[in-house]
Design an enzyme around this catalytic site. Structure first.
Site, PDB file in Angstrom:
ATOM      1  N   ASP A 144       0.805  -1.220   0.000  1.00 23.51           N
ATOM      2  CA  ASP A 144       0.000   0.000   0.000  1.00 23.51           C
ATOM      3  C   ASP A 144       0.846   1.283   0.000  1.00 23.51           C
ATOM      4  O   ASP A 144       0.345   2.356  -0.306  1.00 23.51           O
ATOM      5  CB  ASP A 144      -0.932   0.027   1.222  1.00 23.51           C
ATOM      6  N   GLY A 191      -4.829  -1.100  -2.298  1.00 25.13           N
ATOM      7  CA  GLY A 191      -4.369   0.176  -1.768  1.00 25.13           C
ATOM      8  C   GLY A 191      -5.234   0.697  -0.642  1.00 25.13           C
ATOM      9  O   GLY A 191      -4.876   1.670   0.016  1.00 25.13           O
ATOM     10  N   GLU A 247      -9.165   0.108  -5.116  1.00 22.70           N
ATOM     11  CA  GLU A 247     -10.235  -0.565  -4.355  1.00 22.70           C
ATOM     12  C   GLU A 247     -10.841   0.352  -3.292  1.00 22.70           C
ATOM     13  O   GLU A 247     -11.964   0.161  -2.862  1.00 22.70           O
ATOM     14  CB  GLU A 247      -9.689  -1.820  -3.672  1.00 22.70           C
ATOM     15  N   TYR A 297      -4.693 -10.547  -5.535  1.00 22.63           N
ATOM     16  CA  TYR A 297      -3.443 -11.150  -5.055  1.00 22.63           C
ATOM     17  C   TYR A 297      -2.390 -11.280  -6.165  1.00 22.63           C
ATOM     18  O   TYR A 297      -1.208 -11.436  -5.862  1.00 22.63           O
ATOM     19  CB  TYR A 297      -3.702 -12.534  -4.444  1.00 22.63           C
ATOM     20  N   LEU A 298      -2.842 -11.254  -7.438  1.00 19.75           N
ATOM     21  CA  LEU A 298      -1.856 -11.372  -8.520  1.00 19.75           C
ATOM     22  C   LEU A 298      -0.835 -10.243  -8.426  1.00 19.75           C
ATOM     23  O   LEU A 298       0.347 -10.438  -8.649  1.00 19.75           O
ATOM     24  CB  LEU A 298      -2.550 -11.316  -9.890  1.00 19.75           C
ATOM     25  N   GLN A 299      -1.324  -9.024  -8.073  1.00 25.73           N
ATOM     26  CA  GLN A 299      -0.414  -7.873  -8.065  1.00 25.73           C
ATOM     27  C   GLN A 299       0.615  -7.964  -6.942  1.00 25.73           C
ATOM     28  O   GLN A 299       1.770  -7.619  -7.121  1.00 25.73           O
ATOM     29  CB  GLN A 299      -1.202  -6.559  -7.958  1.00 25.73           C
ATOM     30  N   ARG A 300       0.200  -8.429  -5.756  1.00 26.52           N
ATOM     31  CA  ARG A 300       1.164  -8.402  -4.655  1.00 26.52           C
ATOM     32  C   ARG A 300       2.027  -9.664  -4.570  1.00 26.52           C
ATOM     33  O   ARG A 300       2.935  -9.732  -3.757  1.00 26.52           O
ATOM     34  CB  ARG A 300       0.467  -8.073  -3.330  1.00 26.52           C
TER      35      ARG A 300
END
Ligand code: F6P
Length: 423
Positions: A144, A191, A247, A297-300
């Site tokens: 974040d 975020g 989000e 979850y793909l991004q993190r």
């Protein structure tokens, strides 16, 4: 003769590089020879410390610890769990001291975000209160990027790189389809209350007509009419419109546009689904064919496209935390200081945990474009170095990354079971 053992734990939402921090902690402690006895990890963050579920990292060969640095997820498990104040839950603090004492743990390193800094801060004062010498160091991590006192948070640079690249790539796709099919593509990012991740998508655009055309930030209240007019104008001008939405976007009354339902232990509402919601709104009101993606979850976890700068940050804070512990520091967090903008240079300095705990750093006004739908040159200057460089994991012959799963051998328990209040 070792002065005692060190306990490391992971907390909060994991990132693509939190294991790189873990790997740096373990390697730095091993490099200190006999000054540190064993390096334990708690299973599932502070919960593992309370349950006496400790892992002996000493059984892991050097190659496995090295491989941790390119493996996503949280190798020892993470948790969302808030410790009450000592006045409200003395039993948990006494239990933690009992576990520390039983396993000769003198240093506790807690790797997490602002809520986890609160846990680390509370723990940092119990040694004196309960008569056992324990030093507590917080180690920063959060996709974040909302941690106070540090220029950026390890984990953010990689999610920013993933987001900017995904936006750019999807933009090429939509541009190809726009004349007969999809006109609008919406990407939802994480975020929560701060728009750093959504803002990072802006790095993909070199001109105003490049994707992303519109970014919706939690810092800017959502105005439906103004938004729809901007989408329509963009489709008419460019032929298509790529939108990135955080989000955490809220309406003028402060209500989240999309809540997935549920509240975690820190009282945070689970968010998600605003991307499809925005895309459906565009379809219903403007009639454009659309697609929406929730990177979730793909991004993190996207370690395959991690930022080399972010990886260097993640390792540096781990190494510094061990140095701080051995230097006798307590209640501090290694923070990243930007010492030069161009060329980008940084250093690590200790920040007091009480200035990090429970605070949230939002996007400053000067980073948000005047119309509220994009980022400024100042934001670009801040963000750009954080995504620089690639740190590809090694790949196996079958084409997949060569990630490691540790043995996570448990340490023999010495104490009776403990019931965690509320669990
Ligand atoms: O840790 C921060 C974060 O990645 C947020 O951006 C996101 O809203 C949240 O975690 C999701 O948390 P969880 O994985 O516990 O649902």
């Amino acid at each position: 003769m070792a002065a005692g053992n060190l306990l490391y734990a992971q907390s909060g939402g994991v990132t693509a590089v939190i294991n790189a921090t873990a790997s740096a902690v373990i390697e730095a402690a091993r490099a200190r020879g006999t000054r540190i006895g064993k390096v334990y990890a708690a299973r599932d963050g502070i919960l593992g410390a309370l349950r006496e579920e400790l892992i002996d990292t000493g059984v892991e060969p050097a190659a496995a610890i090295r491989a941790l640095a390119h493996t996503p997820g949280g190798a020892f498990g993470s948790c969302r769990f808030k410790l009450k104040d000592i006045a409200g839950d003395r039993a948990s603090y006494e239990r933690l001291i009992a576990v520390f004492r039983a396993h000769d743990i003198r240093w506790f390193l807690y790797n997490g975000g602002n809520d986890s800094a609160d846990t680390a801060l509370k723990l940092s004062s119990i040694g004196a209160a309960l008569g056992y010498p324990i030093a507590c160091i917080g180690i920063p991590k959060t996709v974040d990027n909302d941690l106070a006192e540090t220029d950026s948070s390890p984990g953010f640079g990689s999610v920013a790189k993933y987001t900017a690249i995904s936006t750019m790539e999807a933009g090429f796709d939509v541009r190809a389809m726009a004349s007969t099919s999809t006109r609008v593509f919406v990407l939802e990012t994480m975020g929560r209350h701060a728009g750093w991740i959504a803002a990072s998508a802006g790095l993909a655009a070199r001109t105003r007509d490049d994707p992303p055309h519109l970014i919706l930030l939690p810092e800017v209240p959502f105005d439906e009419a103004r938004f729809l007019a901007a989408v329509d104008a963009c489709v008419k001008r460019v032929g298509y419109c790529v939108i990135v939405v955080s989000e955490g976007v809220r309406d003028a009354t402060g209500r989240f546009l999309a809540e997935a339902g549920g509240v975690d232990a820190f009282g945070h509402r689970q968010l998600g689904g605003v991307g499809p919601l925005i895309a459906d709104l565009v379809g219903a009101k403007l009639g454009y064919k659309h697609h929406a993606a929730v990177s979730d979850y793909l991004q993190r976890s996207a370690r395959h496209i991690a930022s080399k700068t972010d990886l260097a940050h993640a390792r540096a804070v781990g190494k510094a935390a061990v140095a701080y512990a051995l230097a006798g520091m307590n209640a501090v967090m290694p923070a990243i200081r930007r010492t030069s903008q161009r060329p980008y240079r940084w250093t690590i300095e200790p920040a007091p945990l009480d200035r990090v705990a429970n605070r949230e750093k939002q996007l400053p006004r000067q980073f948000i474009r005047a119309d509220g739908f994009g980022i400024t040159a100042a934001a670009r200057r801040y963000l750009a170095p954080l995504i620089e460089g690639e740190a590809h994991p090694p790949y196996r012959a079958d084409g997949l990354p060569d990630y490691v799963v540790l043995k996570n051998r448990p340490v023999r328990k010495k104490l009776p079971q403990f019931r965690i209040p509320g669990h």
